[in-house]
Scaffold this active site. Sequence first.
Site, mmCIF file in Angstrom:
data_model
loop_
_atom_site.group_PDB
_atom_site.id
_atom_site.type_symbol
_atom_site.label_atom_id
_atom_site.label_comp_id
_atom_site.label_asym_id
_atom_site.label_seq_id
_atom_site.Cartn_x
_atom_site.Cartn_y
_atom_site.Cartn_z
ATOM 1 N N PHE A 1 0.827 -1.209 0.000
ATOM 2 C CA PHE A 1 0.000 0.000 0.000
ATOM 3 C C PHE A 1 0.871 1.273 0.000
ATOM 4 O O PHE A 1 0.864 2.040 -0.964
ATOM 5 C CB PHE A 1 -0.940 -0.078 1.202
ATOM 6 C CG PHE A 1 -1.533 1.221 1.625
ATOM 7 C CD1 PHE A 1 -2.098 2.090 0.700
ATOM 8 C CD2 PHE A 1 -1.538 1.583 2.966
ATOM 9 C CE1 PHE A 1 -2.653 3.303 1.100
ATOM 10 C CE2 PHE A 1 -2.088 2.785 3.374
ATOM 11 C CZ PHE A 1 -2.634 3.657 2.437
ATOM 12 N N TYR B 1 5.087 -6.835 17.522
ATOM 13 C CA TYR B 1 5.245 -5.862 16.433
ATOM 14 C C TYR B 1 5.974 -4.610 16.924
ATOM 15 O O TYR B 1 6.955 -4.163 16.343
ATOM 16 C CB TYR B 1 3.846 -5.487 15.911
ATOM 17 C CG TYR B 1 3.830 -4.404 14.866
ATOM 18 C CD1 TYR B 1 4.028 -4.706 13.529
ATOM 19 C CD2 TYR B 1 3.596 -3.077 15.221
ATOM 20 C CE1 TYR B 1 4.008 -3.712 12.572
ATOM 21 C CE2 TYR B 1 3.579 -2.078 14.269
ATOM 22 C CZ TYR B 1 3.782 -2.399 12.941
ATOM 23 O OH TYR B 1 3.766 -1.407 11.991
HETATM 24 C C1 UD2 Z 1 -1.856 0.663 13.119
HETATM 25 C C2 UD2 Z 1 -1.004 0.019 12.049
HETATM 26 C C3 UD2 Z 1 0.068 -0.792 12.666
HETATM 27 C C4 UD2 Z 1 0.823 0.014 13.680
HETATM 28 C C5 UD2 Z 1 -0.125 0.715 14.664
HETATM 29 C C6 UD2 Z 1 0.576 1.717 15.535
HETATM 30 C C7 UD2 Z 1 -2.405 -0.429 10.133
HETATM 31 C C8 UD2 Z 1 -3.081 -1.479 9.329
HETATM 32 N N1 UD2 Z 1 -1.804 -0.873 11.236
HETATM 33 O O1 UD2 Z 1 -2.486 -0.329 13.913
HETATM 34 O O2 UD2 Z 1 0.938 -1.242 11.634
HETATM 35 O O3 UD2 Z 1 1.636 0.921 13.023
HETATM 36 O O4 UD2 Z 1 -1.087 1.467 13.969
HETATM 37 O O5 UD2 Z 1 -0.233 2.027 16.637
HETATM 38 O O6 UD2 Z 1 -2.387 0.732 9.804
HETATM 39 N N2 UD2 Z 1 -10.607 -2.003 14.198
HETATM 40 C C9 UD2 Z 1 -11.934 -2.380 14.303
HETATM 41 N N3 UD2 Z 1 -12.436 -3.233 13.362
HETATM 42 C C10 UD2 Z 1 -11.684 -3.722 12.339
HETATM 43 C C11 UD2 Z 1 -10.327 -3.334 12.246
HETATM 44 C C12 UD2 Z 1 -9.820 -2.473 13.201
HETATM 45 O O7 UD2 Z 1 -12.657 -1.966 15.220
HETATM 46 O O8 UD2 Z 1 -12.206 -4.496 11.512
HETATM 47 C C13 UD2 Z 1 -10.061 -1.075 15.200
HETATM 48 C C14 UD2 Z 1 -8.817 -1.626 15.860
HETATM 49 O O9 UD2 Z 1 -9.159 -2.468 16.941
HETATM 50 C C15 UD2 Z 1 -8.121 -0.328 16.276
HETATM 51 C C16 UD2 Z 1 -8.514 0.669 15.184
HETATM 52 O O10 UD2 Z 1 -9.656 0.113 14.550
HETATM 53 O O11 UD2 Z 1 -8.558 0.123 17.510
HETATM 54 C C17 UD2 Z 1 -7.430 0.856 14.155
HETATM 55 O O12 UD2 Z 1 -7.034 -0.431 13.737
HETATM 56 P P1 UD2 Z 1 -5.980 -0.671 12.576
HETATM 57 O O13 UD2 Z 1 -5.774 -2.154 12.480
HETATM 58 O O14 UD2 Z 1 -6.367 0.063 11.360
HETATM 59 O O15 UD2 Z 1 -4.707 0.060 13.110
HETATM 60 P P2 UD2 Z 1 -3.904 -0.023 14.493
HETATM 61 O O16 UD2 Z 1 -3.973 1.329 15.098
HETATM 62 O O17 UD2 Z 1 -4.283 -1.190 15.306
#
Ligand code: UD2
Length: 307
Positions: A11, A145
């Site tokens: 991406f 991670y």
């Molecule tokens: C992001 C980055 C990760 C890391 C992190 C740093 C992505 C994909 N991942 O993780 O690589 O750098 O930031 O903190 O950008 N969620 C839902 N439903 C879903 C998917 C996600 O509720 O189907 C929530 C998830 O639990 C989280 C938020 O959305 O609270 C963001 O999730 P994410 O996977 O996009 O990114 P994050 O912050 O976990």
Amino acid sequence: MKALVTGGAGFIGSHLVDHLVAEGLDVVVVDNLSMGDLHNVKHQDEVTIYVEDVRNEKFMQQLLQEEQPDYIYFLAAVASVADSIERPAETHSVNQTAVFNMLEYIRKTNLPIKQFLFTSSAAVYGNLPELPKKEDSRVDPLSPYAIDKYATERFVLAYGELYDLPTVCVRFFNVYGPGQNPSSPYSGVLSILTDCLNNKKPFTLYGDGSQTRDFVYVEDVIQALWLITKSDTEHEVFNIANGNEASLNAIIETYEKVAGTSLQIKKAPGREGEVKRSVANIGKLIKLGYTTKWSLEAGLSKYWEGA
Ligand code: UD2
């Protein structure tokens, strides 16, 4: 000038490749297509693409010798906190060992590079209360991670200082935009939301939606990466973000407005190892000339238009 982009079919990597091609660089991509897709790479005739794994040490060494890149952007990664909890050993081999091996090879062979840029993550800050996060804020990596990303940053910076290599690290906050693959449960939440809105699928909300993130549109990320390259900065860490905090609930509401449709939400318990609040101080980047061109609404509208 030549640039090597690991994860260049992914991406963020593919957007970077587009930009580097537009800037007139020769670009070499290594990607094992685990999350990436060759369709993401727009100028395939102008880019040399190797479908390979960055953990193939022999291959990577040969590649560095043959291609002699000036700039190396290390974006290949197991890019998910949740995925790293499922697959800690594999995450470690990609997110740390492959980077370390490359640095060690560059050191041993005195490869004459102009910049080695390692992409780390806001995950290193963990759940400590200081906000917004500055690059010198305390860290508290909570997941395999985050631990790998932080430890690798330290290797990258120490190799820079100890062996006089032009290394630099960036910490991505939550990047979104076209080309993000929604197909895995570990995909970025905005790609999953887009897919759910588009295809009327239910969206699983982990936790109560009050968790906050600093979402940055991919074009701003590329602007930041290019500024860092042009500035010849070394041995530094930069946050790459928008500088604004938004709860997941607020993001969902904004996106529903932008898309003109509502989401069907299924609730699930919060994910393990997750950060509760995240927002960056982007002062260091601003000093390099960075201006965020995309507010969350503008970025979401643009993303939705192309979805
Ligand atoms: C992001 C980055 C990760 C890391 C992190 C740093 C992505 C994909 N991942 O993780 O690589 O750098 O930031 O903190 O950008 N969620 C839902 N439903 C879903 C998917 C996600 O509720 O189907 C929530 C998830 O639990 C989280 C938020 O959305 O609270 C963001 O999730 P994410 O996977 O996009 O990114 P994050 O912050 O976990």
